[in-house]
Design an enzyme around this catalytic site. Structure first.
Site, PDB file in Angstrom:
ATOM      1  CE  LYS B  45      -3.544   2.667   0.589  1.00 57.40           C
ATOM      2  NZ  LYS B  45      -4.315   2.980  -0.627  1.00 57.40           N
ATOM      3  CG  ASN B  69      -9.365   4.143  -5.894  1.00 54.69           C
ATOM      4  OD1 ASN B  69      -8.822   4.877  -5.077  1.00 54.69           O
ATOM      5  ND2 ASN B  69      -8.725   3.647  -6.941  1.00 54.69           N
ATOM      6  CB  CYS B 130      -1.685   8.936  -6.108  1.00 52.89           C
ATOM      7  SG  CYS B 130      -3.253   8.879  -5.221  1.00 52.89           S
ATOM      8  CE  LYS B 165       0.696   2.185 -10.115  1.00 53.42           C
ATOM      9  NZ  LYS B 165       0.045   1.491  -8.985  1.00 53.42           N
ATOM     10  CG  ASN B 192      -1.676   5.254 -10.396  1.00 53.40           C
ATOM     11  OD1 ASN B 192      -2.800   4.874 -10.062  1.00 53.40           O
ATOM     12  ND2 ASN B 192      -0.782   5.672  -9.531  1.00 53.40           N
ATOM     13  N   GLY B 243      -2.907  -2.700 -15.464  1.00 58.01           N
ATOM     14  CA  GLY B 243      -4.133  -2.087 -15.972  1.00 58.01           C
ATOM     15  C   GLY B 243      -5.148  -3.098 -16.434  1.00 58.01           C
ATOM     16  N   GLY B 265      -4.045  -5.930 -10.146  1.00 55.62           N
ATOM     17  CA  GLY B 265      -4.619  -4.904  -9.282  1.00 55.62           C
ATOM     18  C   GLY B 265      -6.017  -5.250  -8.833  1.00 55.62           C
TER      19      GLY B 265
END
Lengths: 255, 305
Positions: B45, B69, B130, B165, B192, B243, B265
């Site tokens: 995480k 999310n 993110c 990433k 991402n 992905g 993921g």
């Protein structure tokens, strides 16, 4: 208690009315010990719009038959697909998940309060309380007389009090308006139902210093504490409904 | 036996199946369902210097073939991680990689330095992508100059393997890949989540408390695959594809398009055993196709006939 992922056979899909049905699943090997308040993550196959699993409370467990039951309300495409499953079909489940309701203190009087689909975990809880020597009273709220479900199952556990919003049976109004609640006869309240109902019962319990546990139904991603989507704000910070709950003491919730 | 391992520099991974940050907790959430040590690696995480509560509920919405999310990097911070989580992670016999996040370059640098001290963490994944935090995250990863600056700064202190990433929310992904390679990244992971929104028509409100969130799941797979293909052709360092990978077939598509490894993921939410099933599926694919070494199929679609 280890969580497991298993495809289980449906041995019955009983429709209670147009909205509710009960799926009974048979264990492959011996089903594990489950506790009231725990839930199951169900994979819904054959419903293209349903990507994630759907969480359901464990409604009842029968270790002799090696089965457990889920009480489901049709609210969308996923639950509609589940409603059409037949005896012999299989259902992929991850279970048992989450924490459980706690027992009241010795000699304390428990009250179960449920509304609509929120009555689902209370049958298993009521049986568990009885087995442990408690005599629960049960207060159930429904919209109207024809929406009442599982009444016969609950009267076996204790005295059942009803409210309907239209007054067609029992007291007219919401469960929080029932005189029973304010009778202060109880030391412990267990509640599951729509959020406004649980919030009202929680408020009442806190005001009257009655211990109260609620079972929450937040939107879940994984059900195993990995995605952190189903959080609830508590005095201990944001907690996962799926692993820290679904049962919370109302003193811990920031409601 | 089929050879499944791959390297990032001198760091060996026993197989190409890793788990994506934010979808696999700290591994232990999955212990009941699989032997985590079978995987090539796990990326735990997203971790920040200070504890973060993340965004308000609701922070998830189901969408066609996917989900949005806006968790917002909820985590207990690096101190808690080091004290309470790291000791357990050290017991896994696989590469445990920490995904690091900051609001400033100083944050990223400080985190990289902290990880330097953790013997059982052989690599970091620099998360500059993110979409769910106001400061940092994607702000770095969607601006070429910031991407260069943060990669350079972290590289200067990082003694571990450095994986960067990338965000798909850019016009030219290859530009960003080239920048992080130039600044010394050892590998690139992508993609991402894609920035998106959903609207609740009954409540007539956005579905997420933050309005925008990150889209994941099979809905994004073709986009991810295209970006992995573009980047793998442009850079020399290993590319890790992410992905919408739901099964071995999806994973193999990424390998054929040029990824040296993949991360599973969102699929782990639906079937927590997805990662090991993919590992088994890749192995039997190679056997059936008559390959002895996974290396032989990496970027296969780019090879001249």
């Amino acid at each position: 208690m280890a969580k497991r992922i298993e495809s289980l056979q449906i041995i019955e899909n009983k429709h209670l009315n147009n909205d509710f049905f009960i799926i009974e699943l048979k264990g492959n090997g011996q089903i594990p010990e489950m506790k009231p308040g725990q839930f199951v993550q169900v994979k819904v196959d054959g419903s293209p719009g349903t990507f994630l699993r759907r969480p359901f409370s464990i409604h009842d467990v029968n270790y002799d038959r090696n089965t457990y039951k889920l009480l489901v309300q049709i609210v969308g495409k996923g639950t509609e697909t589940l409603s059409k499953l037949k005896k012999g079909d299989s259902l992929n489940t991850i279970y048992p998940l989450g924490n459980s309701f706690s027992l009241p203190g010795k000699g304390q009087r428990p009250l179960l309060v449920g509304g609509g689909c929120g009555i689902a975990p209370l049958l298993f809880l009521g049986k568990y309380l009885k087995k442990n020597g408690y005599d629960p009273d049960i207060l159930l709220g429904f919209r109207s007389r024809d929406r009442i479900i599982e009444y016969n199952e609950y009267i076996e556990l204790g005295e059942v009090f009803l409210t309907t919003e239209d007054g067609s049976r029992g007291e007219k109004g919401l469960v929080t308006e029932h005189p029973l609640l304010s009778s202060s006869r109880y030391d412990m309240i267990y509640c599951c139902g729509p959020d406004p109902m649980m919030k009202a019962v929680a408020k009442f319990s806190i005001e009257h210093k009655i211990n109260c546990e609620v079972s929450l139904e937040n939107l879940m991603g994984c059900g195993i504490g990995a995605c952190l989507c189903c959080i609830v704000e508590t005095v201990k910070g944001n907690l996962c409904t799926c692993t820290d709950g679904p049962v919370f003491n109302t003193n811990d919730l920031k409601w | 036996m089929v050879k499944l391992d791959f390297n990032i520099g001198d760091l060996n991974f026993k197989n190409p199946v890793l788990t994506a940050s934010g979808t696999f907790g700290y591994g232990s959430e999955f212990d009941d369902f699989l032997d985590v040590s079978r995987l090539g690696g796990i990326i735990v995480k997203g971790t920040t210097l200070e504890p973060r509560e993340g965004n308000a509920y609701p922070r998830m919405a189901e969408t066609p073939s996917g989900m949005l999310n806006s968790v917002g990097l909820q985590n207990k911070g690096i101190d808690y991680f080091e004290r309470n989580i790291y000791p357990k992670l050290s017991q896994y016999k696989t590469n445990v990689i920490v995904n690091i996040n900051g609001s400033s370059i100083d944050d990223y640098v400080a985190l990289a330095e902290r990880i330097n001290d953790l013997d059982h963490i052989p690599a970091i994944e620099l998360n500059i992508s993110c979409p769910n935090v106001k400061m940092g995250g994607m702000v770095f990863g969607t601006n070429p100059a910031s991407t260069r600056e943060v990669t350079k700064a972290v590289r200067a202190v990082c003694l571990k393997k450095l994986i960067v990433k990338l965000s798909p929310n850019v016009t030219n992904i290859v530009e960003f890949a080239n920048i992080v390679q130039e600044e010394g990244a050892d590998a690139i992971s992508l993609i991402n989540t894609l920035l998106g929104i959903a609207v609740d028509i009954h409540k007539m409100k956005p579905s997420l408390s933050t309005v925008t969130g990150g889209l994941s799941g099979p809905a994004i797979k073709p986009v991810a695959l295209r970006m992995v293909w573009q980047v793998a052709r442009a850079v020399k360092i290993p590319v890790i594809g992410i992905g919408g990978i739901m099964n071995a077939e999806d994973a193999i598509e990424f390998l054929l398009a040029g990824a040296s490894a993949i991360q599973v993921g969102t699929a782990s939410f639906i079937d927590p055993q997805t990662s090991v099933k993919i590992l088994e599926g890749i192995e039997s694919y190679l056997v059936n196709k008559g390959f002895n070494d996974i290396e032989d199929i990496i970027g296969f679609i780019n090879k001249p006939c």
